[in-house]
Design a protein around this motif. Structure first.
Motif, PDB file in Angstrom:
ATOM      1  N   UNK A   1       0.803  -1.346   0.092  1.00 41.07           N
ATOM      2  CA  UNK A   1       0.156  -0.152  -0.027  1.00 41.07           C
ATOM      3  C   UNK A   1       0.812   1.465  -0.060  1.00 41.07           C
TER       4      UNK A   1
ATOM      5  N   UNK B   1      -3.585   6.945   0.118  1.00 41.77           N
ATOM      6  CA  UNK B   1      -4.969   6.772   0.248  1.00 41.77           C
ATOM      7  C   UNK B   1      -5.365   8.381   0.235  1.00 41.77           C
TER       8      UNK B   1
ATOM      9  N   UNK C   1     -12.133   2.996  -2.688  1.00 37.56           N
ATOM     10  CA  UNK C   1     -12.179   2.394  -1.215  1.00 37.56           C
ATOM     11  C   UNK C   1     -13.256   3.305  -0.493  1.00 37.56           C
TER      12      UNK C   1
ATOM     13  N   UNK D   1     -14.585   1.336   6.057  1.00 35.29           N
ATOM     14  CA  UNK D   1     -15.077   0.056   6.518  1.00 35.29           C
ATOM     15  C   UNK D   1     -15.038  -1.094   5.389  1.00 35.29           C
ATOM     16  N   UNK D   2     -14.960  -0.708   4.269  1.00 38.47           N
ATOM     17  CA  UNK D   2     -15.159  -1.833   3.335  1.00 38.47           C
ATOM     18  C   UNK D   2     -13.862  -1.897   2.400  1.00 38.47           C
ATOM     19  N   UNK D   3     -12.658  -1.417   2.753  1.00 40.30           N
ATOM     20  CA  UNK D   3     -11.478  -1.944   2.346  1.00 40.30           C
ATOM     21  C   UNK D   3     -11.506  -1.027   0.703  1.00 40.30           C
ATOM     22  N   UNK D   4     -10.759  -2.106  -0.049  1.00 41.26           N
ATOM     23  CA  UNK D   4     -10.427  -1.657  -1.356  1.00 41.26           C
ATOM     24  C   UNK D   4     -11.306  -2.510  -2.477  1.00 41.26           C
ATOM     25  N   UNK D   5     -12.405  -2.292  -2.849  1.00 46.62           N
ATOM     26  CA  UNK D   5     -13.533  -3.148  -3.248  1.00 46.62           C
ATOM     27  C   UNK D   5     -13.188  -3.187  -4.838  1.00 46.62           C
ATOM     28  N   UNK D   6     -13.049  -2.034  -5.660  1.00 48.25           N
ATOM     29  CA  UNK D   6     -12.780  -2.146  -6.863  1.00 48.25           C
ATOM     30  C   UNK D   6     -11.550  -1.657  -7.464  1.00 48.25           C
ATOM     31  N   UNK D   7     -10.788  -2.585  -8.008  1.00 51.92           N
ATOM     32  CA  UNK D   7      -9.588  -1.962  -8.709  1.00 51.92           C
ATOM     33  C   UNK D   7      -9.243  -1.900  -9.808  1.00 51.92           C
TER      34      UNK D   7
ATOM     35  N   UNK E   1      -8.986  -7.195   5.901  1.00 47.17           N
ATOM     36  CA  UNK E   1      -9.538  -7.588   4.370  1.00 47.17           C
ATOM     37  C   UNK E   1      -8.945  -8.762   3.736  1.00 47.17           C
TER      38      UNK E   1
ATOM     39  N   UNK F   1     -14.429  -7.928   3.844  1.00 48.56           N
ATOM     40  CA  UNK F   1     -13.855  -6.715   4.416  1.00 48.56           C
ATOM     41  C   UNK F   1     -14.188  -6.694   5.767  1.00 48.56           C
TER      42      UNK F   1
ATOM     43  N   UNK G   1      -5.816  -2.363   8.846  1.00 39.02           N
ATOM     44  CA  UNK G   1      -5.816  -1.032   9.006  1.00 39.02           C
ATOM     45  C   UNK G   1      -5.280  -0.637  10.299  1.00 39.02           C
TER      46      UNK G   1
END
Lengths: 118, 109
Positions: free
Chosen positions: A49, A52, A100, A103-109, B36, B51, B93
């Motif tokens: 990482x 962000x 991002x 709470x749901x992270x990295x969902x689409x890349x 995650x 997640x 995180x």
């Protein structure tokens, strides 16, 4: 439908500065809770990482690279840019951007873009 | 510098069950770290699976489940399919920063 795509130079010389652009669609970076991050992966190695940026312009950086990185956004153009200074051959990697949400992270890349430093 | 550790490699038989773990050098992983999990196949971008410890994305098959196990984050694959052969990465995180684990290469044999 959320999509992201990275663009920038494929070959950079040592000591130069790299600027990458992430162009996205399907969401707005002015929506509360939304962010875009940058992640890289040297050939054959693990994900790392980098940075962000959130909808409110809050910016976070990897501590080990913080002095070399700048992340910015252009909400009107649906762009997020990453600048990395003083490139070295060890920075050779595929660079990904990702959507991002808190709470749901990295969902689409994005598909990633290979940058070679040589 | 914070280090997140995963098993370098695991092997599982088709139809079997396997658990991958993700440990933090700072101590026990809790739900506050929002772990995650991602799957990556050769030549592809990572795909998000789990997640915030145990929440599947809409596209994540039900055979993938996330949990906390013995102070670590865990990803369990039940009824493993041949197409599950891939690299798996966890992400933790830490307040203002994010750290990926070193990845687990899962072989289905």
């Amino acid at each position: 439908q959320i999509t992201l795509k990275e663009s920038g130079p494929t070959l950079v010389k040592p000591t130069q500065t790299l600027t990458l652009t992430c162009t996205f669609s399907g969401f707005s970076l002015s929506t509360s809770g939304v962010g875009v991050g940058w992640i890289r992966q040297p050939p054959g190695k693990a994900l790392e990482w980098l940075a962000l940026i959130y909808w409110d312009d809050d910016k976070r950086y990897s501590p080990s690279l913080k002095s070399r990185l700048t992340i910015t956004k252009d909400t009107s153009k649906n762009h997020v840019m990453l600048t990395m200074t003083n490139l070295d051959p060890v920075d050779t990697a595929t660079y990904f951007c990702a959507h991002s949400t808190l709470g749901a992270g990295f969902d689409y890349w994005g598909q990633g873009t290979l940058v070679t430093v040589s | 510098q914070t280090v997140v550790t995963q098993e370098p490699s695991l092997t599982v038989s088709p139809g079997g069950t396997v658990t991958l773990t993700c440990a933090s050098s700072t101590g026990a992983v809790t739900s506050a770290y929002h772990p995650n999990w991602f799957q990556q196949k050769p030549g592809q971008a990572p795909r998000a699976l789990i997640y915030s410890t145990n929440n599947r994305h809409s596209w994540t098959p039900a055979r993938f489940s996330g949990s906390l196990l013995g102070g670590k984050a865990a990803l369990t694959l039940s009824g493993v399919q041949p197409e599950d052969e891939a690299d798996y990465y966890c992400l933790i995180y830490y307040g203002s920063t994010v750290v990926f684990g070193g990845g687990t290469k899962l072989t289905v044999l």
